[in-house]
Each structure stands twice: as structure tokens, then as C-alpha cells.
Motif scaffolding. Sequence first.
Motif, PDB file in Angstrom:
ATOM      1  N   GLU A 167      -7.493   1.213  -7.548  1.00  0.00           N
ATOM      2  CA  GLU A 167      -6.459   1.872  -6.751  1.00  0.00           C
ATOM      3  C   GLU A 167      -5.185   1.042  -6.652  1.00  0.00           C
ATOM      4  N   GLY A 168      -5.165  -0.120  -7.310  1.00  0.00           N
ATOM      5  CA  GLY A 168      -3.956  -0.930  -7.326  1.00  0.00           C
ATOM      6  C   GLY A 168      -3.765  -1.798  -6.100  1.00  0.00           C
TER       7      GLY A 168
ATOM      8  N   ARG B 171       0.415   3.513   1.455  1.00  0.00           N
ATOM      9  CA  ARG B 171      -0.832   2.757   1.381  1.00  0.00           C
ATOM     10  C   ARG B 171      -0.752   1.585   2.350  1.00  0.00           C
TER      11      ARG B 171
ATOM     12  N   GLN C  66      -4.058  -5.183  -3.835  1.00  0.00           N
ATOM     13  CA  GLN C  66      -4.151  -6.623  -4.045  1.00  0.00           C
ATOM     14  C   GLN C  66      -5.414  -7.131  -3.352  1.00  0.00           C
TER      15      GLN C  66
ATOM     16  N   LEU D 262      -9.277  -2.612  -7.039  1.00  0.00           N
ATOM     17  CA  LEU D 262      -8.492  -2.871  -8.248  1.00  0.00           C
ATOM     18  C   LEU D 262      -8.101  -1.573  -8.943  1.00  0.00           C
TER      19      LEU D 262
ATOM     20  N   PRO E  40       4.011  -4.788  -1.910  1.00  0.00           N
ATOM     21  CA  PRO E  40       3.268  -5.300  -3.076  1.00  0.00           C
ATOM     22  C   PRO E  40       3.997  -6.384  -3.859  1.00  0.00           C
TER      23      PRO E  40
END
Length: 221
Positions: free
Chosen positions: A163-164, A52, A166, A161, A17
Motif C-alpha cells: 500500500e506504499g 492516508r 513507510q 509495503l 511521505p
Amino acid sequence: GWNQRWKEAKLVTFYDPSGRYQHTAATTGNHKVLGRIMRREAAKLRLDKADRKYSVSDGAQWISRQYSRQLPMLDAMILDYYHLRDHAIVCSKSLFGEGTARAKQWRKGFCRTMLRSGPLEALTELAVQIKRHRGHKRRALQSLHGYVARHTQMLDYPRYLAEGFQIGSGPTESQCKGLTERLKGRGRRWNSNAVDAHLALSCLQSNYGQWKAYWPKASMP
């Protein structure tokens, strides 16, 4: 290249990330070749063990097919937001003219709907607008409607978004430009084998920690 034919390079970039740790592989081969490389590099990185794992790419069908076949462990396949935005800009120009305030306002409203409510509401709004227009404006709206409809499963931006995840493919786009920088330019000529060799070295240099790790172990001719 030396024979004056267009040569296309395809690449896949894995990154965390923060974008600090990146791992890229590239080839002048076709989509099947890149798919095999994608699976091989994912295995090296133990992608299946990541907490993830998801892809961010443009809407090309061959890319989605290769992700589905080679990386079935992905939690999501996301359409790059900026590719969607580019399609919205094209539509807004047809509706209100290039560079106008109304075009900018329309584009922002459409993108806001996509980010907050997702593709189904956006499709509903586009369908209403299609009925209100004729000629080139209707065709522009129909084109955008079709694009969103074809990629609905990749456009759940509200969930991504939340769930974070990109939704932009910035690191990959950067690699597309950086890895081929030396290959392009006036008067430069390359054959296919030389291109692949250059890409391999460029990937080695750009991948985190690999340049120094590789050369001490490389066999000398």
C-alpha cells in the motif's frame, strides 16, 4: 539537570511521505501529557482529512495506547522495522556469535520472511527452531518469538509495503536526536521548566515554515 536527575523528553512528529513537511511537538511530561499534545496537534493539522494516515513507532505499549485513544482515525499502527531488526540481531548473536557470517545470514533470512510473508509465518519458523535448541539459544528464540507475538497487529509488512506505507520511523528518530542536541553535553545543567521552553523553541525552528510565521505575531514583554 541541575538536580542531577534524569529527565526524559517525549515527542511526536507528523510528516508527509517525502519528509519535507514536518511538525513536531515535545514535552517532559508523562505519556498522558504527550497523548493530549498528540490529539491537539493532529487537530491543528486536520489529520483526519488526510488521504492516508498511519503511525510508525517502537513497540512500547504506552505509545500504542495513546495512538489508539488520541488518534482513532489512523489507518494502521506500524512497528518500526529497524526496532524489529535490532531484536533479530540480538537473537542471531546468541545463536551463532557476534559478527559471524551465519549470524548475518540467519538475521537476513528472518527479516526477509517478515517483509515477504508477515509475522505468522515468522512465528511458525521460530517455533520450529525453538524445539531444536536448548539453553541460552532457546531463550533467545523464545524472546524474539514473544516480541513478534505481542506486536503481530503492527507487523503486517507485506500489506504496508504493497500500500506504499513507510515502515521506518527515520524522521522521528532524527528529531529525537536533533531537538535535544543542545540539552546534552558535558557540564550542561537544566531544570525542568527550562527544558520544556527549549524544546518548544527547537520544535518551532524545525517545523516547516513556523519560525518565520510565529515571531512577527509574538507579543513582546
